[in-house]
Design a protein around this motif. Structure first.
Motif: not given
Ligand code: GAR
Length: 200
Positions: A155, A158, A161, A165-166, A169, A172-173
């Motif tokens: 991923v 950003e 981040d 938030s990281l 992300r 989810e993966q």
């Protein structure tokens, strides 16, 4: 059907992703035979109970590692486990545990190994200034976060981040990567050669 033994210490979202994949038929050829935890009130254990799965807790706090692991090994053997799935199991396994299930223990780690092994992998990636992050599903060997890699997902990191938030992300993966990695292992079509796990 291959019998999975899931070990978790906390929330259990990876366990739930695997259980859901089995329930909806996207992960086939296996069943969760037991969910074990070293933390008696782990939310993941309650989620397993709600699903009607067998659960057992063996509290590890204050128990010598060898003794605790012997209990876990005995429980896994009693349930005739084929594959041990570490899903947020936050305890290093003893060499005896690893030798009891050679090439049959999988782990998921929230970084692109060999970067950022150990605790708080997502924070380590942010603190280092990495521009990509991700997760790794790997076989467990006697070195921490070191075994042969089954698959990884990447991923972006950003600019805005933070750890929360990281982590979201990456998580989810993770939820896609773990069922996929289990399917790969169960397919019997992959082999390890020179540390590379690939279609044979
Ligand atoms: C996951 O992010 C997993 O990758 C990580 O703990 C979290 C458990 O979440 N594991 C490690 O850091 C192992 N070193 P979950 O309980 O919701 O599956």
């Amino acid at each position: 059907k291959a019998r999975l033994g899931v070990l978790l210490s906390g929330r259990g979202s990876n366990f739930i992703a695997i259980a859901d994949a089995i329930a909806k038929g996207s992960l086939t050829g296996c069943e969760i035979a037991v969910v074990l935890s070293n933390i008696a009130d782990a939310p993941g254990l309650a989620a397993a109970q709600e699903r009607g799965l067998a659960t057992e807790a063996y509290v590890s706090k204050g128990v010598p590692r060898a003794e605790h692991d012997a209990r876990m090994i005995a429980a896994l053997n009693a349930h005739e486990i084929d594959l041990v799935i570490l899903a947020g199991y936050m305890r290093v396994l003893s060499p005896d545990f690893i030798r009891a299930f050679p090439d049959r223990i999988l782990n998921i780690h929230p970084s692109l190994l060999p970067s950022f092994p150990g605790l708080d992998a997502q924070k380590q990636a942010l603190d280092y200034g990495a521009k990509v992050a991700g997760c790794t599903v790997h076989f467990v060997d006697e070195a921490v976060d070191h075994g042969v890699i089954i698959l990884q997902r990447v991923v972006p990191v950003e600019d805005a981040d933070d750890e929360t938030s990281l982590s979201a992300r990456i998580l989810e993966q993770e939820h896609q990567a773990y069922p996929e990695a289990i399917a790969r292992v169960l397919s019997g079509r992959y082999r390890t050669e020179d540390r590379r796990y690939r279609l044979s």
